[in-house]
Design a protein around this motif. Structure first.
Motif, mmCIF file in Angstrom:
data_model
loop_
_atom_site.group_PDB
_atom_site.id
_atom_site.type_symbol
_atom_site.label_atom_id
_atom_site.label_comp_id
_atom_site.label_asym_id
_atom_site.label_seq_id
_atom_site.Cartn_x
_atom_site.Cartn_y
_atom_site.Cartn_z
ATOM 1 N N ARG A 38 14.506 -17.073 -50.518
ATOM 2 C CA ARG A 38 13.839 -17.995 -51.266
ATOM 3 C C ARG A 38 14.613 -18.291 -52.422
ATOM 4 O O ARG A 38 15.572 -17.440 -52.857
ATOM 5 N N PRO A 39 14.429 -19.452 -53.025
ATOM 6 C CA PRO A 39 15.411 -19.986 -54.090
ATOM 7 C C PRO A 39 15.230 -18.808 -55.544
ATOM 8 O O PRO A 39 14.152 -18.480 -55.734
ATOM 9 N N GLN A 40 16.382 -18.721 -55.851
ATOM 10 C CA GLN A 40 16.380 -17.768 -57.148
ATOM 11 C C GLN A 40 16.023 -16.406 -56.866
ATOM 12 O O GLN A 40 16.134 -15.681 -57.926
ATOM 13 N N ALA A 41 16.008 -16.037 -55.769
ATOM 14 C CA ALA A 41 15.499 -14.577 -55.694
ATOM 15 C C ALA A 41 16.660 -13.825 -55.929
ATOM 16 O O ALA A 41 16.325 -12.566 -56.521
ATOM 17 N N LYS A 42 18.158 -13.972 -55.551
ATOM 18 C CA LYS A 42 18.908 -13.069 -55.996
ATOM 19 C C LYS A 42 19.353 -12.908 -57.595
ATOM 20 O O LYS A 42 19.942 -12.039 -58.012
ATOM 21 N N GLU A 43 18.580 -13.593 -58.500
ATOM 22 C CA GLU A 43 18.616 -13.715 -59.647
ATOM 23 C C GLU A 43 17.975 -12.245 -60.261
ATOM 24 O O GLU A 43 17.945 -11.830 -61.239
ATOM 25 N N THR A 44 16.770 -11.874 -59.287
ATOM 26 C CA THR A 44 16.042 -10.972 -59.821
ATOM 27 C C THR A 44 15.651 -9.844 -58.956
ATOM 28 O O THR A 44 14.811 -9.075 -59.147
ATOM 29 N N CYS A 45 16.046 -10.053 -57.628
ATOM 30 C CA CYS A 45 15.462 -9.261 -56.484
ATOM 31 C C CYS A 45 16.424 -8.382 -55.776
ATOM 32 O O CYS A 45 17.518 -8.546 -55.676
ATOM 33 N N VAL A 46 15.929 -7.120 -55.528
ATOM 34 C CA VAL A 46 16.774 -6.313 -54.415
ATOM 35 C C VAL A 46 15.644 -5.875 -53.507
ATOM 36 O O VAL A 46 14.362 -5.724 -53.752
ATOM 37 N N GLU A 47 16.246 -5.982 -52.184
ATOM 38 C CA GLU A 47 15.552 -5.634 -51.031
ATOM 39 C C GLU A 47 15.763 -4.573 -50.169
ATOM 40 O O GLU A 47 16.905 -4.479 -50.197
ATOM 41 N N PHE A 48 14.894 -3.566 -49.838
ATOM 42 C CA PHE A 48 15.169 -2.392 -48.937
ATOM 43 C C PHE A 48 14.646 -2.516 -47.640
ATOM 44 O O PHE A 48 13.787 -2.769 -47.327
ATOM 45 N N PHE A 49 15.650 -2.012 -46.833
ATOM 46 C CA PHE A 49 15.448 -2.005 -45.395
ATOM 47 C C PHE A 49 15.638 -0.464 -44.712
ATOM 48 O O PHE A 49 16.453 0.337 -45.290
ATOM 49 N N SER A 50 14.792 -0.180 -43.886
ATOM 50 C CA SER A 50 14.750 1.016 -43.089
ATOM 51 C C SER A 50 15.161 1.016 -41.933
ATOM 52 O O SER A 50 14.714 0.120 -40.907
ATOM 53 N N MET A 51 16.315 1.664 -41.413
ATOM 54 C CA MET A 51 16.762 1.849 -39.820
ATOM 55 C C MET A 51 15.701 2.656 -39.189
ATOM 56 O O MET A 51 15.815 2.387 -38.021
ATOM 57 N N SER A 52 14.959 3.492 -39.919
ATOM 58 C CA SER A 52 14.089 4.253 -39.038
ATOM 59 C C SER A 52 12.949 3.630 -38.336
ATOM 60 O O SER A 52 12.706 4.037 -37.164
ATOM 61 N N LYS A 53 12.179 2.575 -38.947
ATOM 62 C CA LYS A 53 11.267 1.866 -38.347
ATOM 63 C C LYS A 53 11.953 0.836 -37.124
ATOM 64 O O LYS A 53 11.393 0.956 -36.346
ATOM 65 N N MET A 54 12.775 0.088 -37.411
ATOM 66 C CA MET A 54 13.260 -0.921 -36.581
ATOM 67 C C MET A 54 14.227 -0.427 -35.439
ATOM 68 O O MET A 54 14.145 -0.916 -34.437
ATOM 69 N N TYR A 55 14.569 0.779 -35.495
ATOM 70 C CA TYR A 55 15.506 1.345 -34.470
ATOM 71 C C TYR A 55 14.834 2.726 -33.915
ATOM 72 O O TYR A 55 15.698 3.398 -33.322
ATOM 73 N N THR B 118 13.689 7.541 -37.086
ATOM 74 C CA THR B 118 13.123 8.601 -38.181
ATOM 75 C C THR B 118 13.822 9.873 -38.138
ATOM 76 O O THR B 118 14.236 10.365 -37.049
ATOM 77 N N GLY B 119 14.153 10.399 -39.185
ATOM 78 C CA GLY B 119 14.731 11.618 -39.586
ATOM 79 C C GLY B 119 16.352 11.484 -39.403
ATOM 80 O O GLY B 119 17.171 12.297 -40.085
ATOM 81 N N TRP B 120 16.911 10.444 -38.890
ATOM 82 C CA TRP B 120 18.473 10.083 -38.988
ATOM 83 C C TRP B 120 18.750 9.663 -40.523
ATOM 84 O O TRP B 120 19.756 9.528 -40.850
ATOM 85 N N ARG B 121 17.863 9.166 -41.518
ATOM 86 C CA ARG B 121 17.846 8.745 -42.737
ATOM 87 C C ARG B 121 18.836 7.909 -43.012
ATOM 88 O O ARG B 121 20.091 8.269 -43.701
ATOM 89 N N ILE B 122 18.727 6.515 -42.645
ATOM 90 C CA ILE B 122 19.747 5.871 -43.073
ATOM 91 C C ILE B 122 19.120 4.272 -43.364
ATOM 92 O O ILE B 122 17.877 4.184 -42.679
#
Length: 184
Positions: free
Chosen positions: A132-149, A152-156
């Motif tokens: 989205r426009p201007q998002a990097k001015e104020t946003c940080v986004e978190f991703f978890s490898m646990s769900k997508m791959y 769980t338990g590998w903690r990355i």
């Protein structure tokens, strides 16, 4: 180099974000239905949580439009997370735009928990708020490898977004943990 940070899972990064930005007595804006660490990180910093209402009528989108002025004056972070766990709700680009503008206008860091970005049905692809426009001015986004791959338990996981926020989170991590297990 400045907008990406590896994490020991997204939970660790979300908890450490509080340490980087929240002082005792500050407020964190938290979805009424969401990951407990949003509130838990605030508690560990002796800060307050303001629970943004969510219900079926508003599509389970955290309603930040009625946050009291006295809370806004002391708010440092606003958490949202879509696709949402446990409701399954998804956010529209317009919702993200409103959240970005709200946080920009109140000098609040917007933290989007996108741990379920790779889980979609019927052709749905979860967007990154950073699209989205201007998002990097104020946003940080978190991703978890646990769900997508299914790790769980590998903690990355990883955080991406605003360079100043990533730098602050990295400073906390450099002083509180030893990083990820290199084999992972």
């Amino acid at each position: 180099d400045t907008e990406v940070l590896a994490l020991i899972g997204s939970k660790e990064g979300i908890a450490h974000l509080h340490t980087a930005f929240v002082d005792p007595g500050d407020y964190v804006l938290v979805p009424a239905i969401g990951y407990p660490v949003y509130r838990g990180g605030a508690v560990l910093q002796s800060a307050h949580s303001y629970f943004m209402p969510m219900n079926e009528e508003n599509g389970f989108l955290a309603d930040f439009s009625h946050v009291p002025d006295e809370v806004l004056e002391r708010a440092k972070i606003m958490f949202i997370g879509y696709p949402n766990n446990p409701t399954g709700a998804i956010a529209t680009p317009e919702y993200f735009d409103r959240a970005i503008e709200f946080c920009r206008s109140h000098d609040i860091l917007l933290a989007h928990d996108n741990a379920y970005s790779e889980i979609g049905f019927d052709g749905y692809r979860a967007p990154s708020i950073l699209e989205r426009p201007q998002a990097k001015e104020t946003c940080v986004e978190f991703f978890s490898m646990s769900k997508m791959y299914n790790m769980t338990g590998w903690r990355i996981g990883f955080a991406v977004g605003n360079a100043a926020a990533i730098r602050a989170l990295g400073t906390v991590k450099n002083n509180l943990d030893s990083g990820q297990f290199n084999a992972i």
